[in-house]
Write a protein that holds these residues in place. Structure first.
Motif, PDB file in Angstrom:
ATOM      1  N   SER A  49    -103.653 -15.356  58.262  1.00 25.35           N
ATOM      2  CA  SER A  49    -104.958 -15.042  58.844  1.00 25.35           C
ATOM      3  C   SER A  49    -104.857 -14.812  60.339  1.00 25.35           C
ATOM      4  O   SER A  49    -105.693 -14.127  60.925  1.00 25.35           O
ATOM      5  CB  SER A  49    -105.957 -16.176  58.558  1.00 25.35           C
ATOM      6  N   GLU A  50    -103.831 -15.401  60.980  1.00 27.82           N
ATOM      7  CA  GLU A  50    -103.581 -15.206  62.403  1.00 27.82           C
ATOM      8  C   GLU A  50    -102.122 -14.814  62.597  1.00 27.82           C
ATOM      9  O   GLU A  50    -101.232 -15.351  61.931  1.00 27.82           O
ATOM     10  CB  GLU A  50    -103.890 -16.476  63.200  1.00 27.82           C
ATOM     11  N   CYS A  51    -101.855 -13.912  63.530  1.00 25.90           N
ATOM     12  CA  CYS A  51    -100.488 -13.414  63.737  1.00 25.90           C
ATOM     13  C   CYS A  51     -99.502 -14.533  64.079  1.00 25.90           C
ATOM     14  O   CYS A  51     -98.342 -14.502  63.668  1.00 25.90           O
ATOM     15  CB  CYS A  51    -100.473 -12.364  64.844  1.00 25.90           C
ATOM     16  N   ALA A  52     -99.967 -15.529  64.834  1.00 26.11           N
ATOM     17  CA  ALA A  52     -99.090 -16.611  65.259  1.00 26.11           C
ATOM     18  C   ALA A  52     -98.593 -17.448  64.090  1.00 26.11           C
ATOM     19  O   ALA A  52     -97.584 -18.165  64.205  1.00 26.11           O
ATOM     20  CB  ALA A  52     -99.804 -17.499  66.271  1.00 26.11           C
ATOM     21  N   GLU A  53     -99.283 -17.376  62.934  1.00 26.70           N
ATOM     22  CA  GLU A  53     -98.888 -18.165  61.772  1.00 26.70           C
ATOM     23  C   GLU A  53     -97.569 -17.699  61.175  1.00 26.70           C
ATOM     24  O   GLU A  53     -96.957 -18.407  60.369  1.00 26.70           O
ATOM     25  CB  GLU A  53     -99.990 -18.123  60.704  1.00 26.70           C
ATOM     26  N   VAL A  54     -97.108 -16.515  61.565  1.00 29.90           N
ATOM     27  CA  VAL A  54     -95.820 -16.011  61.079  1.00 29.90           C
ATOM     28  C   VAL A  54     -94.703 -16.980  61.458  1.00 29.90           C
ATOM     29  O   VAL A  54     -93.733 -17.162  60.711  1.00 29.90           O
ATOM     30  CB  VAL A  54     -95.532 -14.608  61.655  1.00 29.90           C
ATOM     31  N   CYS A  55     -94.835 -17.619  62.613  1.00 27.58           N
ATOM     32  CA  CYS A  55     -93.803 -18.563  63.077  1.00 27.58           C
ATOM     33  C   CYS A  55     -93.638 -19.744  62.136  1.00 27.58           C
ATOM     34  O   CYS A  55     -92.554 -20.335  62.054  1.00 27.58           O
ATOM     35  CB  CYS A  55     -94.144 -19.081  64.473  1.00 27.58           C
ATOM     36  N   SER A  56     -94.695 -20.117  61.424  1.00 24.89           N
ATOM     37  CA  SER A  56     -94.633 -21.296  60.563  1.00 24.89           C
ATOM     38  C   SER A  56     -94.230 -20.973  59.124  1.00 24.89           C
ATOM     39  O   SER A  56     -94.114 -21.873  58.282  1.00 24.89           O
ATOM     40  CB  SER A  56     -95.988 -22.015  60.565  1.00 24.89           C
ATOM     41  N   LEU A  57     -94.024 -19.690  58.811  1.00 26.02           N
ATOM     42  CA  LEU A  57     -93.577 -19.313  57.473  1.00 26.02           C
ATOM     43  C   LEU A  57     -92.144 -19.782  57.254  1.00 26.02           C
ATOM     44  O   LEU A  57     -91.374 -19.929  58.205  1.00 26.02           O
ATOM     45  CB  LEU A  57     -93.650 -17.790  57.302  1.00 26.02           C
ATOM     46  N   ASP A  58     -91.786 -19.986  55.972  1.00 28.28           N
ATOM     47  CA  ASP A  58     -90.391 -20.334  55.718  1.00 28.28           C
ATOM     48  C   ASP A  58     -89.520 -19.116  56.025  1.00 28.28           C
ATOM     49  O   ASP A  58     -90.001 -17.990  56.112  1.00 28.28           O
ATOM     50  CB  ASP A  58     -90.185 -20.807  54.272  1.00 28.28           C
ATOM     51  N   LYS A  59     -88.236 -19.356  56.211  1.00 30.99           N
ATOM     52  CA  LYS A  59     -87.332 -18.325  56.712  1.00 30.99           C
ATOM     53  C   LYS A  59     -87.351 -17.060  55.862  1.00 30.99           C
ATOM     54  O   LYS A  59     -87.404 -15.944  56.390  1.00 30.99           O
ATOM     55  CB  LYS A  59     -85.910 -18.869  56.782  1.00 30.99           C
ATOM     56  N   ALA A  60     -87.331 -17.209  54.530  1.00 28.59           N
ATOM     57  CA  ALA A  60     -87.278 -16.043  53.643  1.00 28.59           C
ATOM     58  C   ALA A  60     -88.522 -15.179  53.796  1.00 28.59           C
ATOM     59  O   ALA A  60     -88.448 -13.954  53.909  1.00 28.59           O
ATOM     60  CB  ALA A  60     -87.110 -16.479  52.196  1.00 28.59           C
ATOM     61  N   ARG A  61     -89.700 -15.835  53.803  1.00 29.08           N
ATOM     62  CA  ARG A  61     -90.947 -15.074  53.928  1.00 29.08           C
ATOM     63  C   ARG A  61     -91.073 -14.446  55.322  1.00 29.08           C
ATOM     64  O   ARG A  61     -91.566 -13.331  55.473  1.00 29.08           O
ATOM     65  CB  ARG A  61     -92.148 -15.998  53.668  1.00 29.08           C
ATOM     66  N   ARG A  62     -90.613 -15.192  56.327  1.00 27.37           N
ATOM     67  CA  ARG A  62     -90.682 -14.666  57.694  1.00 27.37           C
ATOM     68  C   ARG A  62     -89.809 -13.424  57.840  1.00 27.37           C
ATOM     69  O   ARG A  62     -90.224 -12.418  58.411  1.00 27.37           O
ATOM     70  CB  ARG A  62     -90.227 -15.753  58.670  1.00 27.37           C
ATOM     71  N   GLU A  63     -88.586 -13.483  57.307  1.00 26.73           N
ATOM     72  CA  GLU A  63     -87.676 -12.344  57.409  1.00 26.73           C
ATOM     73  C   GLU A  63     -88.196 -11.151  56.616  1.00 26.73           C
ATOM     74  O   GLU A  63     -88.060 -10.003  57.040  1.00 26.73           O
ATOM     75  CB  GLU A  63     -86.278 -12.746  56.942  1.00 26.73           C
ATOM     76  N   GLU A  64     -88.784 -11.430  55.447  1.00 29.79           N
ATOM     77  CA  GLU A  64     -89.357 -10.341  54.655  1.00 29.79           C
ATOM     78  C   GLU A  64     -90.472  -9.647  55.435  1.00 29.79           C
ATOM     79  O   GLU A  64     -90.555  -8.410  55.475  1.00 29.79           O
ATOM     80  CB  GLU A  64     -89.914 -10.876  53.335  1.00 29.79           C
ATOM     81  N   ALA A  65     -91.315 -10.457  56.086  1.00 30.85           N
ATOM     82  CA  ALA A  65     -92.422  -9.899  56.859  1.00 30.85           C
ATOM     83  C   ALA A  65     -91.902  -9.040  58.007  1.00 30.85           C
ATOM     84  O   ALA A  65     -92.407  -7.936  58.257  1.00 30.85           O
ATOM     85  CB  ALA A  65     -93.307 -11.026  57.386  1.00 30.85           C
ATOM     86  N   VAL A  66     -90.877  -9.514  58.693  1.00 27.92           N
ATOM     87  CA  VAL A  66     -90.318  -8.770  59.818  1.00 27.92           C
ATOM     88  C   VAL A  66     -89.759  -7.431  59.343  1.00 27.92           C
ATOM     89  O   VAL A  66     -89.975  -6.382  59.968  1.00 27.92           O
ATOM     90  CB  VAL A  66     -89.232  -9.587  60.538  1.00 27.92           C
ATOM     91  N   LEU A  67     -89.037  -7.446  58.216  1.00 26.59           N
ATOM     92  CA  LEU A  67     -88.467  -6.210  57.684  1.00 26.59           C
ATOM     93  C   LEU A  67     -89.555  -5.212  57.298  1.00 26.59           C
ATOM     94  O   LEU A  67     -89.442  -4.013  57.568  1.00 26.59           O
ATOM     95  CB  LEU A  67     -87.584  -6.519  56.470  1.00 26.59           C
ATOM     96  N   LEU A  68     -90.608  -5.708  56.677  1.00 24.44           N
ATOM     97  CA  LEU A  68     -91.705  -4.826  56.282  1.00 24.44           C
ATOM     98  C   LEU A  68     -92.400  -4.237  57.509  1.00 24.44           C
ATOM     99  O   LEU A  68     -92.762  -3.056  57.523  1.00 24.44           O
ATOM    100  CB  LEU A  68     -92.717  -5.596  55.434  1.00 24.44           C
ATOM    101  N   LEU A  69     -92.572  -5.060  58.535  1.00 22.11           N
ATOM    102  CA  LEU A  69     -93.225  -4.587  59.752  1.00 22.11           C
ATOM    103  C   LEU A  69     -92.366  -3.562  60.486  1.00 22.11           C
ATOM    104  O   LEU A  69     -92.875  -2.563  61.005  1.00 22.11           O
ATOM    105  CB  LEU A  69     -93.521  -5.779  60.670  1.00 22.11           C
ATOM    106  N   ARG A  70     -91.060  -3.791  60.523  1.00 24.37           N
ATOM    107  CA  ARG A  70     -90.158  -2.829  61.153  1.00 24.37           C
ATOM    108  C   ARG A  70     -90.190  -1.504  60.395  1.00 24.37           C
ATOM    109  O   ARG A  70     -90.169  -0.433  60.996  1.00 24.37           O
ATOM    110  CB  ARG A  70     -88.726  -3.383  61.187  1.00 24.37           C
ATOM    111  N   ALA A  71     -90.269  -1.586  59.054  1.00 26.76           N
ATOM    112  CA  ALA A  71     -90.314  -0.374  58.235  1.00 26.76           C
ATOM    113  C   ALA A  71     -91.603   0.410  58.462  1.00 26.76           C
ATOM    114  O   ALA A  71     -91.644   1.624  58.268  1.00 26.76           O
ATOM    115  CB  ALA A  71     -90.185  -0.736  56.749  1.00 26.76           C
ATOM    116  N   ARG A  72     -92.657  -0.279  58.895  1.00 32.50           N
ATOM    117  CA  ARG A  72     -93.943   0.375  59.147  1.00 32.50           C
ATOM    118  C   ARG A  72     -94.073   0.880  60.584  1.00 32.50           C
ATOM    119  O   ARG A  72     -95.132   1.365  60.968  1.00 32.50           O
ATOM    120  CB  ARG A  72     -95.089  -0.592  58.810  1.00 32.50           C
TER     121      ARG A  72
END
Length: 275
Positions: free
Chosen positions: A221-244
Motif C-alpha cells: 500500500s506504501e512504496c516504503a513497505e517494499v523494504c520489509s518484504l522477504d528477499k524473494a518477493r523483494r527481488e521479484e518486485a525489483v525485477l518486474l519494476l526494472r522490466a517496466r
C-alpha cells in the motif's frame, strides 16, 4: 535542398547526405552550440553581451521564444520555441552575425562554430523541466553559480530576454510559489524523478507512474513497505519494476532500498522469479 557532408576516400571527394533534423511537434528545441576545436566563444563579458544582443535582435525579428539560456566559455545552451521562422534559418542568422563580430574583434578568419549546431526536440512537460534544470546547472561544472550567465535571475527577478511564463505556470499558479519551486528544481540535489537529459527524450517513467507500479507489482500500500518484504518477493518486485522501465536510482529513491541492493538483483538465466 538536402545538405551534404564532404569526406575523402583514397583522395576522392565523396558526399554523404546529412541526416535530417528531428522535427519537434511542440516547436520546442534544446539547442547546443560549440566552438570549433573547443575554441572559446567568449573571452570577456563584452563578447557575452554581444551574443545576447544578437539573441535579442533576432528574437524580435524571427518571433521565437527563449525559455532558457546559458553561455559557457566554449559552448551555449538555448531552449527555444520556433516562431515565424524555422529553427535552422533562425540559428543561421544568430551564429553568422556573432561570427562576424568575433572575427572582426579578434582579427581572425574561418569558422567559429563546430559543424552544425545540435538540437534535440522536446516533447512533454517533464522533459521540458529536465532541460531547464540541466541548462541552468551547467555553470556548476566550472565552479560558478546557477545564475552565472544564465536565465536563472530572469526567473527569480525580472525577465529581460527569457520567456519565463510557461515554465513558472507549470510549477505553480501562485507566482511566489512558482519561483520557489523553480529554485528547488534547479538548485535541489534531487532531480525529482525528471527524465534524464542529454539523450533524445528516452523512454522513462515519471515518479507518479512509478509509485503506482511499485504498489501494484510489489503488492504493497506504501512504496516504503517494499523494504520489509522477504528477499524473494523483494527481488521479484525489483525485477518486474526494472522490466517496466524504472531506473535503479528511481527504485532506490522511492522505496528506500539501497542502490546496491537494487543493482545486485539479477534474474537467473534471464527469467523472472516465480511468485
Amino acid at each position: 535542398m538536402m545538405q551534404s557532408v564532404i569526406f575523402f576516400i583514397q583522395g576522392r571527394e565523396m558526399r554523404m547526405p546529412r541526416q535530417a533534423r528531428r522535427k519537434s511537434e511542440s516547436g520546442l528545441h534544446h539547442v547546443m552550440v560549440r566552438g570549433i576545436n573547443q575554441t572559446q566563444l567568449f573571452y570577456d563579458d563584452e563578447d557575452r553581451r554581444a551574443f545576447m544582443e544578437r539573441l535579442r535582435r533576432y528574437k524580435l525579428e524571427c518571433g521565437f521564444m527563449l525559455h532558457a539560456w546559458c553561455l559557457m566559455g566554449n559552448h551555449v545552451h538555448l531552449l527555444v520555441e520556433e516562431g515565424r521562422i524555422d529553427l535552422s534559418s533562425m540559428m543561421k542568422k544568430i551564429l553568422l552575425s556573432y561570427s562576424h563580430y568575433f572575427n572582426r574583434k579578434y582579427d581572425r578568419r574561418g569558422y567559429l562554430f563546430q559543424d552544425r549546431y545540435k538540437s534535440k526536440p522536446i516533447e512533454g512537460d517533464e522533459y521540458l523541466l529536465s532541460v531547464v534544470r540541466y541548462i541552468h546547472r551547467n555553470p556548476l561544472e566550472v565552479g560558478q553559480t546557477t545564475a552565472y550567465w544564465t536565465s536563472f535571475d530572469e526567473y527569480m527577478k525580472t525577465p529581460r530576454l527569457a520567456d519565463t511564463e510557461r515554465v513558472l505556470d507549470m510549477l505553480d499558479a501562485d507566482p511566489s510559489k512558482a519561483k520557489s519551486a523553480f529554485r528547488l528544481l534547479v538548485e535541489g540535489e534531487s532531480d525529482g524523478g525528471l527524465p534524464p537529459c542529454g539523450t533524445d527524450n528516452p523512454a522513462w517513467v515519471s515518479d507518479r507512474e512509478a509509485m503506482m507500479l511499485i504498489r501494484e507489482l510489489a503488492g504493497v500500500s506504501e512504496c516504503a513497505e517494499v523494504c520489509s518484504l522477504d528477499k524473494a518477493r523483494r527481488e521479484e518486485a525489483v525485477l518486474l519494476l526494472r522490466a517496466r522501465g524504472l531506473s535503479i536510482r528511481q527504485i532506490s529513491r522511492l522505496t528506500g532500498l539501497s542502490k546496491g541492493i537494487v543493482e545486485r538483483v539479477k534474474a537467473g538465466k534471464g527469467q523472472l522469479p516465480r511468485g
